[in-house]
Design a protein around this motif. Structure first.
Motif, mmCIF file in Angstrom:
data_model
loop_
_atom_site.group_PDB
_atom_site.id
_atom_site.type_symbol
_atom_site.label_atom_id
_atom_site.label_comp_id
_atom_site.label_asym_id
_atom_site.label_seq_id
_atom_site.Cartn_x
_atom_site.Cartn_y
_atom_site.Cartn_z
ATOM 1 N N THR A 28 1.211 -0.768 0.217
ATOM 2 C CA THR A 28 0.201 -0.204 -0.189
ATOM 3 C C THR A 28 0.884 1.234 -0.106
ATOM 4 O O THR A 28 2.194 1.188 0.206
ATOM 5 C CB THR A 28 -1.451 -0.305 1.773
ATOM 6 N N SER A 29 0.371 2.304 -0.023
ATOM 7 C CA SER A 29 1.092 3.568 -0.329
ATOM 8 C C SER A 29 1.787 3.824 1.642
ATOM 9 O O SER A 29 3.011 4.292 1.206
ATOM 10 C CB SER A 29 -0.157 5.212 -0.682
ATOM 11 N N ASP A 30 0.972 3.540 2.093
ATOM 12 C CA ASP A 30 1.315 4.048 3.483
ATOM 13 C C ASP A 30 2.830 2.968 3.806
ATOM 14 O O ASP A 30 3.763 3.259 4.583
ATOM 15 C CB ASP A 30 0.464 3.360 4.894
ATOM 16 N N GLU A 31 2.602 1.601 3.352
ATOM 17 C CA GLU A 31 4.131 0.324 3.089
ATOM 18 C C GLU A 31 4.972 0.680 2.138
ATOM 19 O O GLU A 31 6.281 0.880 2.770
ATOM 20 C CB GLU A 31 3.574 -0.722 2.866
ATOM 21 N N ALA A 32 4.684 2.001 1.266
ATOM 22 C CA ALA A 32 5.841 1.818 0.058
ATOM 23 C C ALA A 32 6.238 3.441 0.795
ATOM 24 O O ALA A 32 7.123 3.827 0.455
ATOM 25 C CB ALA A 32 4.992 2.684 -0.896
ATOM 26 N N GLY A 33 5.572 3.738 1.889
ATOM 27 C CA GLY A 33 6.172 5.967 2.408
ATOM 28 C C GLY A 33 5.391 6.784 1.541
ATOM 29 O O GLY A 33 6.388 7.685 1.700
ATOM 30 N N ALA A 34 4.463 6.990 0.518
ATOM 31 C CA ALA A 34 4.800 7.838 0.258
ATOM 32 C C ALA A 34 3.143 8.149 0.079
ATOM 33 O O ALA A 34 1.638 7.866 0.965
ATOM 34 C CB ALA A 34 4.442 7.256 -1.390
ATOM 35 N N GLU A 35 2.652 9.354 -0.273
ATOM 36 C CA GLU A 35 1.826 10.010 0.183
ATOM 37 C C GLU A 35 0.199 9.349 -1.164
ATOM 38 O O GLU A 35 0.567 8.551 -1.850
ATOM 39 C CB GLU A 35 1.248 11.384 -0.332
ATOM 40 N N ARG A 36 -1.052 9.463 -0.162
ATOM 41 C CA ARG A 36 -1.524 8.963 -0.881
ATOM 42 C C ARG A 36 -2.305 9.883 -1.608
ATOM 43 O O ARG A 36 -2.618 10.495 -1.281
ATOM 44 C CB ARG A 36 -2.596 8.486 0.611
ATOM 45 N N VAL A 37 -3.315 9.180 -2.837
ATOM 46 C CA VAL A 37 -4.067 10.685 -2.973
ATOM 47 C C VAL A 37 -5.533 10.343 -2.635
ATOM 48 O O VAL A 37 -6.013 9.619 -1.279
ATOM 49 C CB VAL A 37 -4.358 9.611 -4.821
ATOM 50 N N PRO A 38 -6.018 11.930 -2.594
ATOM 51 C CA PRO A 38 -7.562 12.017 -1.787
ATOM 52 C C PRO A 38 -7.884 11.344 -2.254
ATOM 53 O O PRO A 38 -8.757 11.428 -3.667
ATOM 54 C CB PRO A 38 -7.547 13.781 -2.202
ATOM 55 N N GLY A 39 -9.309 10.658 -1.176
ATOM 56 C CA GLY A 39 -10.065 9.478 -2.037
ATOM 57 C C GLY A 39 -10.090 8.356 -2.263
ATOM 58 O O GLY A 39 -10.449 7.260 -2.071
ATOM 59 N N GLN A 40 -8.245 7.665 -2.139
ATOM 60 C CA GLN A 40 -7.824 6.624 -2.130
ATOM 61 C C GLN A 40 -7.734 5.571 -0.908
ATOM 62 O O GLN A 40 -8.079 6.678 -0.008
ATOM 63 C CB GLN A 40 -6.112 7.180 -2.815
ATOM 64 N N ALA A 41 -8.278 4.798 -1.304
ATOM 65 C CA ALA A 41 -9.075 3.330 -0.502
ATOM 66 C C ALA A 41 -7.414 3.162 0.870
ATOM 67 O O ALA A 41 -6.322 2.803 -0.573
ATOM 68 C CB ALA A 41 -9.115 2.021 -0.858
ATOM 69 N N ASP A 42 -7.428 2.447 1.786
ATOM 70 C CA ASP A 42 -6.240 2.728 2.394
ATOM 71 C C ASP A 42 -5.699 1.386 1.596
ATOM 72 O O ASP A 42 -4.492 1.056 2.269
ATOM 73 C CB ASP A 42 -6.873 1.890 3.890
ATOM 74 N N SER A 43 -6.189 0.425 1.209
ATOM 75 C CA SER A 43 -5.433 -1.231 0.559
ATOM 76 C C SER A 43 -5.949 -0.740 -0.623
ATOM 77 O O SER A 43 -5.130 -1.966 -1.057
ATOM 78 C CB SER A 43 -7.077 -1.998 1.122
ATOM 79 N N ALA A 44 -5.743 0.201 -0.742
ATOM 80 C CA ALA A 44 -5.685 0.487 -2.668
ATOM 81 C C ALA A 44 -3.834 -0.137 -2.703
ATOM 82 O O ALA A 44 -2.752 0.331 -1.979
ATOM 83 C CB ALA A 44 -5.408 1.477 -3.174
#
Length: 89
Positions: A28-44
């Protein structure tokens, strides 16, 4: 077995293998250390590399298909063996 039947069975193995391979290697973006896009699911997934997934699916499907073909020719597992192992209820 005709080559058309073998091709159809390989396509089935390939399409089932997609579901086996997809969950592995997903970050996920959290695991990769990247910012999430607004509205993106946590599991994307952070990145989706279709080429890498297709290669992995092809390898898994080919291995499973080769095992299937070897069983077809040599008869390692037959319906009679399955009936002895799993009797009718």
């Amino acid at each position: 077995m005709k080559w058309t039947s073998a091709l159809a069975i390989y396509i089935l193995f390939w399409s089932f293998s997609v579901f086996l391979v997809l969950p592995f290697g997903v970050r996920t973006s959290d695991e990769a250390g990247a910012e999430r896009v607004p509205g993106q699911a946590d599991s994307a997934p952070h990145e989706f590399n279709a080429g890498r997934i297709a290669l992995r699916v092809t390898i898994v499907a080919t291995v499973l298909f080769v095992l299937f073909q070897l069983n077809y020719y040599y008869g390692w597992i037959t319906p009679q063996i399955v009936d002895r192992i799993l009797p009718a209820v």
